[in-house]
Design a protein around this motif. Sequence first.
Motif, mmCIF file in Angstrom:
data_model
loop_
_atom_site.group_PDB
_atom_site.id
_atom_site.type_symbol
_atom_site.label_atom_id
_atom_site.label_comp_id
_atom_site.label_asym_id
_atom_site.label_seq_id
_atom_site.Cartn_x
_atom_site.Cartn_y
_atom_site.Cartn_z
ATOM 1 N N UNK A 42 0.837 -1.212 0.000
ATOM 2 C CA UNK A 42 0.000 0.000 0.000
ATOM 3 C C UNK A 42 0.871 1.261 0.000
ATOM 4 N N UNK A 43 0.205 2.405 -0.087
ATOM 5 C CA UNK A 43 0.901 3.683 0.025
ATOM 6 C C UNK A 43 1.271 3.969 1.476
ATOM 7 N N UNK A 44 1.886 5.133 1.707
ATOM 8 C CA UNK A 44 2.352 5.499 3.030
ATOM 9 C C UNK A 44 1.345 6.401 3.731
ATOM 10 N N UNK B 91 4.972 6.118 -6.616
ATOM 11 C CA UNK B 91 4.114 6.755 -5.617
ATOM 12 C C UNK B 91 4.064 8.261 -5.836
ATOM 13 N N UNK B 107 0.058 10.335 0.769
ATOM 14 C CA UNK B 107 0.453 9.496 -0.349
ATOM 15 C C UNK B 107 -0.746 8.844 -1.024
ATOM 16 N N UNK B 108 -0.627 8.639 -2.311
ATOM 17 C CA UNK B 108 -1.583 7.844 -3.049
ATOM 18 C C UNK B 108 -1.262 6.366 -2.904
ATOM 19 N N UNK B 109 -2.112 5.499 -3.487
ATOM 20 C CA UNK B 109 -1.922 4.047 -3.354
ATOM 21 C C UNK B 109 -0.801 3.502 -4.236
#
Lengths: 112, 116
Positions: A42-44, B91, B107-109
Amino acid sequence: KQEVTQIPAALSVPEGENLVLNCSFTDSAIYNLQWFRQDHGKGLTSLLLIQSSQREQTSGRLNASLDKSSGRSTLYIAASQPGDSATYLCAVVTSGTYKYIFGTGTRLKVLA
Amino acid sequence: DTGVSQDPRHKITKRGQNVTFRCDPISEHNRLYWYRQTLGQGPEFLTYFQNEAQLEKSRLLSDRFSAERPKGSFSTLEIQRTEQGDSAMYLCASSSRRGELTDTQYFGPGTRLTVL
């Protein structure tokens, strides 16, 4: 050249333990430091941001400290829970630039 | 806020093809960042926009990479003549509404690129 190191690389603890994650950086002339959480694939998610003039920030069970002179930050997690299992990353912005330099992260597993 | 969105979420391409990724930041955020992340590593900075101006670009970014943010809202990242070494998660992050002092990044996925 700014370099960010995180120790340990991985950590496994039983539920309920208090724990400390470490981040060190080579150039103390930073603008700010952020701690992030990343779930697998996943993202952060930003957890805490510490400006260069600050010494610590707190959010719930999380407390982050910053010692610029020694180039260190710690993330303290109180009463760990299985839901805290994730990779924790720290990142710094060196003064005079805009870019965030990330460490390689600490992979945390909290066992139920 | 609907959060940062990225499109596509996954891209598989053959070596030598061009690819383009899109990032829609949180509304009114004036700062936008692109990063690349490979397995077991932290994100690696690629480039930074403040509004429509590209203010910093990593030296790691070869001439095959280009990014734009034409109207200071969404951004695109293009990779030309892809190579297998470009396989990574890309990202996007945004921060800072005008007048805000904080630089908390959202942040995006991510877009996962696989180059065959």
